[in-house]
Design a protein around this motif. Structure first.
Motif, PDB file in Angstrom:
ATOM      1  N   LEU A  35       0.832  -1.212   0.000  1.00  0.00           N
ATOM      2  CA  LEU A  35       0.000   0.000   0.000  1.00  0.00           C
ATOM      3  C   LEU A  35       0.859   1.251   0.000  1.00  0.00           C
ATOM      4  CD1 LEU A  35      -2.735  -0.877   2.638  1.00  0.00           C
ATOM      5  CD2 LEU A  35      -3.092  -0.587   0.202  1.00  0.00           C
ATOM      6  N   SER A  36       0.455   2.250  -0.759  1.00  0.00           N
ATOM      7  CA  SER A  36       1.141   3.541  -0.706  1.00  0.00           C
ATOM      8  C   SER A  36       0.486   4.470   0.309  1.00  0.00           C
ATOM      9  CB  SER A  36       1.150   4.197  -2.090  1.00  0.00           C
ATOM     10  OG  SER A  36      -0.178   4.400  -2.558  1.00  0.00           O
ATOM     11  N   ARG A  37      -0.812   4.281   0.539  1.00  0.00           N
ATOM     12  CA  ARG A  37      -1.526   5.137   1.490  1.00  0.00           C
ATOM     13  C   ARG A  37      -2.569   4.331   2.250  1.00  0.00           C
ATOM     14  NH1 ARG A  37      -0.305   8.678  -2.624  1.00  0.00           N
ATOM     15  NH2 ARG A  37       0.418  10.751  -1.951  1.00  0.00           N
ATOM     16  N   LEU A  38      -2.505   4.391   3.566  1.00  0.00           N
ATOM     17  CA  LEU A  38      -3.492   3.697   4.396  1.00  0.00           C
ATOM     18  C   LEU A  38      -4.895   4.234   4.175  1.00  0.00           C
ATOM     19  CD1 LEU A  38      -1.910   3.216   7.945  1.00  0.00           C
ATOM     20  CD2 LEU A  38      -2.678   1.440   6.387  1.00  0.00           C
ATOM     21  N   SER A  39      -4.984   5.525   3.905  1.00  0.00           N
ATOM     22  CA  SER A  39      -6.302   6.150   3.760  1.00  0.00           C
ATOM     23  C   SER A  39      -7.077   5.608   2.570  1.00  0.00           C
ATOM     24  CB  SER A  39      -6.146   7.673   3.628  1.00  0.00           C
ATOM     25  OG  SER A  39      -5.333   7.998   2.518  1.00  0.00           O
ATOM     26  N   GLU A  40      -6.386   4.925   1.651  1.00  0.00           N
ATOM     27  CA  GLU A  40      -7.052   4.401   0.459  1.00  0.00           C
ATOM     28  C   GLU A  40      -7.704   3.042   0.698  1.00  0.00           C
ATOM     29  OE1 GLU A  40      -3.970   4.355  -2.450  1.00  0.00           O
ATOM     30  OE2 GLU A  40      -3.992   6.534  -2.752  1.00  0.00           O
ATOM     31  N   LEU A  41      -7.480   2.450   1.859  1.00  0.00           N
ATOM     32  CA  LEU A  41      -8.075   1.151   2.163  1.00  0.00           C
ATOM     33  C   LEU A  41      -9.599   1.249   2.222  1.00  0.00           C
ATOM     34  CD1 LEU A  41      -5.804  -0.356   4.953  1.00  0.00           C
ATOM     35  CD2 LEU A  41      -6.315  -1.399   2.747  1.00  0.00           C
ATOM     36  N   THR A  42     -10.263   0.188   1.781  1.00  0.00           N
ATOM     37  CA  THR A  42     -11.730   0.141   1.830  1.00  0.00           C
ATOM     38  C   THR A  42     -12.175  -1.139   2.540  1.00  0.00           C
ATOM     39  OG1 THR A  42     -11.925  -1.059  -0.272  1.00  0.00           O
ATOM     40  CG2 THR A  42     -11.860   1.366  -0.366  1.00  0.00           C
ATOM     41  N   LYS A  43     -13.462  -1.167   2.920  1.00  0.00           N
ATOM     42  CA  LYS A  43     -14.009  -2.357   3.562  1.00  0.00           C
ATOM     43  C   LYS A  43     -13.897  -3.566   2.645  1.00  0.00           C
ATOM     44  CE  LYS A  43     -17.797  -2.144   5.959  1.00  0.00           C
ATOM     45  NZ  LYS A  43     -19.184  -1.892   6.412  1.00  0.00           N
ATOM     46  N   GLU A  44     -14.047  -3.328   1.346  1.00  0.00           N
ATOM     47  CA  GLU A  44     -13.983  -4.425   0.381  1.00  0.00           C
ATOM     48  C   GLU A  44     -12.572  -5.006   0.313  1.00  0.00           C
ATOM     49  OE1 GLU A  44     -17.453  -2.237   0.078  1.00  0.00           O
ATOM     50  OE2 GLU A  44     -15.410  -1.431  -0.231  1.00  0.00           O
ATOM     51  N   GLU A  45     -11.564  -4.133   0.278  1.00  0.00           N
ATOM     52  CA  GLU A  45     -10.178  -4.611   0.246  1.00  0.00           C
ATOM     53  C   GLU A  45      -9.813  -5.352   1.520  1.00  0.00           C
ATOM     54  OE1 GLU A  45      -7.407  -1.644  -2.259  1.00  0.00           O
ATOM     55  OE2 GLU A  45      -8.559  -0.649  -0.691  1.00  0.00           O
ATOM     56  N   LEU A  46     -10.354  -4.905   2.628  1.00  0.00           N
ATOM     57  CA  LEU A  46     -10.068  -5.537   3.910  1.00  0.00           C
ATOM     58  C   LEU A  46     -10.889  -6.807   4.126  1.00  0.00           C
ATOM     59  CD1 LEU A  46      -9.888  -2.296   6.053  1.00  0.00           C
ATOM     60  CD2 LEU A  46      -7.995  -3.866   5.631  1.00  0.00           C
ATOM     61  N   GLY A  47     -11.845  -7.040   3.258  1.00  0.00           N
ATOM     62  CA  GLY A  47     -12.668  -8.246   3.373  1.00  0.00           C
ATOM     63  C   GLY A  47     -13.600  -8.231   4.560  1.00  0.00           C
ATOM     64  N   VAL A  48     -14.037  -7.043   4.970  1.00  0.00           N
ATOM     65  CA  VAL A  48     -14.936  -6.927   6.117  1.00  0.00           C
ATOM     66  C   VAL A  48     -16.341  -7.364   5.714  1.00  0.00           C
ATOM     67  CG1 VAL A  48     -16.008  -5.326   7.751  1.00  0.00           C
ATOM     68  CG2 VAL A  48     -13.581  -5.079   7.149  1.00  0.00           C
ATOM     69  N   GLN A  49     -16.909  -8.316   6.456  1.00  0.00           N
ATOM     70  CA  GLN A  49     -18.265  -8.812   6.223  1.00  0.00           C
ATOM     71  C   GLN A  49     -19.234  -8.172   7.211  1.00  0.00           C
ATOM     72  OE1 GLN A  49     -18.736 -10.893   3.579  1.00  0.00           O
ATOM     73  NE2 GLN A  49     -16.518 -10.702   3.227  1.00  0.00           N
ATOM     74  N   GLU A  50     -20.495  -8.101   6.797  1.00  0.00           N
ATOM     75  CA  GLU A  50     -21.501  -7.432   7.621  1.00  0.00           C
ATOM     76  C   GLU A  50     -21.719  -8.113   8.969  1.00  0.00           C
ATOM     77  OE1 GLU A  50     -22.962  -4.559   7.158  1.00  0.00           O
ATOM     78  OE2 GLU A  50     -21.855  -4.271   5.290  1.00  0.00           O
ATOM     79  N   ASP A  51     -21.513  -9.438   9.026  1.00  0.00           N
ATOM     80  CA  ASP A  51     -21.782 -10.159  10.271  1.00  0.00           C
ATOM     81  C   ASP A  51     -20.546 -10.286  11.152  1.00  0.00           C
ATOM     82  OD1 ASP A  51     -20.453 -11.839   8.560  1.00  0.00           O
ATOM     83  OD2 ASP A  51     -21.630 -13.621   9.031  1.00  0.00           O
ATOM     84  N   GLU A  52     -19.468  -9.566  10.810  1.00  0.00           N
ATOM     85  CA  GLU A  52     -18.240  -9.628  11.601  1.00  0.00           C
ATOM     86  C   GLU A  52     -18.168  -8.474  12.599  1.00  0.00           C
ATOM     87  OE1 GLU A  52     -15.156 -11.666   8.364  1.00  0.00           O
ATOM     88  OE2 GLU A  52     -15.218  -9.478   8.604  1.00  0.00           O
ATOM     89  N   ALA A  53     -17.688  -8.790  13.794  1.00  0.00           N
ATOM     90  CA  ALA A  53     -17.376  -7.749  14.777  1.00  0.00           C
ATOM     91  C   ALA A  53     -15.924  -7.345  14.555  1.00  0.00           C
ATOM     92  CB  ALA A  53     -17.583  -8.275  16.185  1.00  0.00           C
ATOM     93  N   VAL A  54     -15.704  -6.079  14.209  1.00  0.00           N
ATOM     94  CA  VAL A  54     -14.385  -5.616  13.771  1.00  0.00           C
ATOM     95  C   VAL A  54     -13.656  -4.878  14.896  1.00  0.00           C
ATOM     96  CG1 VAL A  54     -13.159  -4.116  12.138  1.00  0.00           C
ATOM     97  CG2 VAL A  54     -15.141  -5.452  11.377  1.00  0.00           C
ATOM     98  N   ALA A  55     -12.369  -5.171  15.023  1.00  0.00           N
ATOM     99  CA  ALA A  55     -11.473  -4.399  15.889  1.00  0.00           C
ATOM    100  C   ALA A  55     -10.266  -3.998  15.063  1.00  0.00           C
ATOM    101  CB  ALA A  55     -11.048  -5.227  17.096  1.00  0.00           C
ATOM    102  N   VAL A  56      -9.786  -2.778  15.269  1.00  0.00           N
ATOM    103  CA  VAL A  56      -8.608  -2.287  14.544  1.00  0.00           C
ATOM    104  C   VAL A  56      -7.498  -2.024  15.563  1.00  0.00           C
ATOM    105  CG1 VAL A  56      -7.665  -0.554  12.988  1.00  0.00           C
ATOM    106  CG2 VAL A  56     -10.073  -1.221  12.797  1.00  0.00           C
ATOM    107  N   ASN A  57      -6.318  -2.555  15.273  1.00  0.00           N
ATOM    108  CA  ASN A  57      -5.185  -2.452  16.182  1.00  0.00           C
ATOM    109  C   ASN A  57      -4.054  -1.684  15.493  1.00  0.00           C
ATOM    110  OD1 ASN A  57      -3.715  -3.437  18.680  1.00  0.00           O
ATOM    111  ND2 ASN A  57      -2.420  -4.369  17.108  1.00  0.00           N
ATOM    112  N   CYS A  58      -3.714  -0.513  16.031  1.00  0.00           N
ATOM    113  CA  CYS A  58      -2.670   0.336  15.434  1.00  0.00           C
ATOM    114  C   CYS A  58      -1.526   0.490  16.439  1.00  0.00           C
ATOM    115  CB  CYS A  58      -3.226   1.708  15.086  1.00  0.00           C
ATOM    116  SG  CYS A  58      -4.671   1.696  14.016  1.00  0.00           S
ATOM    117  N   ILE A  59      -0.446  -0.223  16.211  1.00  0.00           N
ATOM    118  CA  ILE A  59       0.695  -0.155  17.120  1.00  0.00           C
ATOM    119  C   ILE A  59       1.898   0.411  16.374  1.00  0.00           C
ATOM    120  CG2 ILE A  59       2.344  -1.479  18.479  1.00  0.00           C
ATOM    121  CD1 ILE A  59       0.202  -3.215  19.452  1.00  0.00           C
ATOM    122  N   GLY A  60       2.313   1.611  16.761  1.00  0.00           N
ATOM    123  CA  GLY A  60       3.493   2.238  16.172  1.00  0.00           C
ATOM    124  C   GLY A  60       3.396   2.471  14.684  1.00  0.00           C
ATOM    125  N   SER A  61       2.180   2.616  14.180  1.00  0.00           N
ATOM    126  CA  SER A  61       1.996   2.735  12.731  1.00  0.00           C
ATOM    127  C   SER A  61       1.494   4.107  12.301  1.00  0.00           C
ATOM    128  CB  SER A  61       1.015   1.668  12.232  1.00  0.00           C
ATOM    129  OG  SER A  61      -0.204   1.722  12.947  1.00  0.00           O
TER     130      SER A  61
END
Length: 432
Positions: free
Chosen positions: A233-259
């Motif tokens: 990736l060149s830019r994190l801001s360009e990520l989408t739910k589709e690229e991340l494979g996020v499904q509607e029935d999933e409980a999502v957590a995002v972990n950002c360590i030193g990034s």
């Protein structure tokens, strides 16, 4: 600034194959011996914290464009510094490199060389051993792991399909303890999908090895598990739910360590909005406590903050490792690229076409990150159970480490790891 002002006939500055500076002096070699020969600086420099004094003087001279003083101080620092000496000699060595690059406007070239050397010497086994040894002797990284894992487990409690999006550089060393916790839950063991966002420089073979190890451990724990990697990736801001494979029935957590401090400053709001669009149950953020952003247009002030932070870090390493530790030397060398990036890399003059190279290094303090995240999230307090887990962790290490809870000011969000009463790491948790 004219580079020839700092390369008179009697002194030549050259980059060696490791991206470090060789300074060969003919006019002074007969009268001055290098400090590294005896392991101690000579003369007046032996009294007290000589490195910080000389480094500050040199930074001010560069700001004032005092050519003769710059040359004199660079020469002195080179004579006294050594990457194998005491803490002062090491600080002088690594900051000398950045100051030389600043004075000669060679920061981009030096940073590119250091990056190339680091990538060529990188392997999964060496990186993993380094990370695990650091975690063994210091809570600098494990503090954030334990606090983040606790917040994630509590936010996802009772959910059957979990999706953790990991934006960090920890080679997944954070996740085995979380898998163990999931395996021992009272209710049915949930299904876990782990999506790891990695930098361009990370080899595919490294992530393949990590994925195989994680899948094997998950099977051992009896946790249904899926491992995904998103790289290049060149830019994190360009990520989408589709690229991340996020499904509607999933409980999502995002972990950002030193990034997040590696995200270009003008893109940080966009990244936070992207995280908000994922509608996560929780976002955990771990960043080192330093401000390399507010003063980026004031070289001397920025230098002072950079020197303060890395002095703490180097002294912590000295206190945590045995003197002959190879791991300590490797961790110190990793700082060289960051110091050059902060002090001598001018994004406006970058000719590479990729601003910052995805390696921004503009750290912000916890209160500054809090202001950013408040635009899209609400802070959530760490529970007493999580705080107790972190306190138990710190008891495993040498004295001097403490957990500090913010007091009073509404901008004081999250928790801090302190070393000898100085805050060094900030952890926070956020919900939409």
């Amino acid at each position: 600034m004219d580079i020839t002002l700092f390369t008179p006939k009697e002194t030549q500055y050259l980059f060696n194959n490791n991206g470090h500076i060789d300074m060969q002096s003919t006019s002074h070699a007969s009268t001055t011996s290098r400090s590294s020969d005896s392991g101690e600086p000579s003369g007046a420099a032996a009294n007290g914290k000589w490195a910080s004094r000389l480094l500050r003087e040199c930074a001010r001279a560069i700001c004032e464009k005092d050519s003769s003083k710059i040359h004199h101080l660079l020469w002195m620092l080179n004579e006294l510094s050594s990457p194998y000496g005491d803490c002062d000699q090491k600080l002088a060595s690594y900051f000398l490199q950045a100051l030389f690059c600043k004075a000669t406007e060679s920061g981009q070239r030096c940073h590119k060389t250091l990056t190339s050397v680091a990538e060529k010497s990188h392997s999964f086994d060496s990186a993993r051993k380094l990370i695990l040894k650091f975690q063994e002797v210091s809570p600098w990284t494990t503090f954030g792991h334990v606090a983040s894992n606790g917040a994630i487990l509590e936010a996802l409690d009772g959910e059957s399909k979990l999706h953790i999006i990991d934006i960090s550089n920890t080679l997944c060393t954070q996740w085995p303890t979380l898998l163990e916790a999931l395996a021992t839950r009272n209710d049915e063991t949930p299904r876990l999908k782990l999506t790891v966002i990695v930098s361009v420089s990370m080899e595919r073979s490294v992530m393949k090895e990590i994925g195989q190890r994680m899948e094997k451990f998950a099977r051992l724990m009896g946790v249904p598990f899926e491992f995904r990697v998103i790289s290049g990736l060149s830019r994190l801001s360009e990520l989408t739910k589709e690229e991340l494979g996020v499904q509607e029935d999933e409980a999502v957590a995002v972990n950002c360590i030193g990034s997040l401090h590696r995200v270009e400053v003008d893109e940080r709001r966009g990244v936070i909005r992207m995280l908000q669009s994922l509608r996560p149950k929780v976002v955990t953020v771990v960043e080192e406590e330093a401000d390399f952003l507010s003063s980026r247009n004031d070289f001397v002030t920025c230098f002072e903050e950079c020197l303060r932070f890395y002095t703490l870090y180097f002294e912590m390493l000295e206190d945590s490792f045995v003197p002959t530790s190879n791991e300590k030397l490797m961790l110190e060398r990793e700082c060289a690229r960051s110091i050059v990036r902060v002090l001598a890399y001018d994004d406006h003059n970058d000719q590479s076409g990729v601003t910052g190279g995805g390696d921004c290094e503009r750290r912000e303090r916890g209160c500054q990150w809090s202001e950013r995240f408040k635009e899209g999230f609400l802070p959530t307090r760490f529970s007493d159970d999580v705080i107790d887990d972190v306190k138990a962790l710190l008891k495993r290490y040498r004295a001097g480490w403490n957990l500090v809870l913010p007091q009073g000011d509404e901008n004081n969000i999250g928790i801090y790891l302190t070393w000898k009463e100085e805050p060094v790491v900030w952890v926070s948790a956020w919900k939409p």
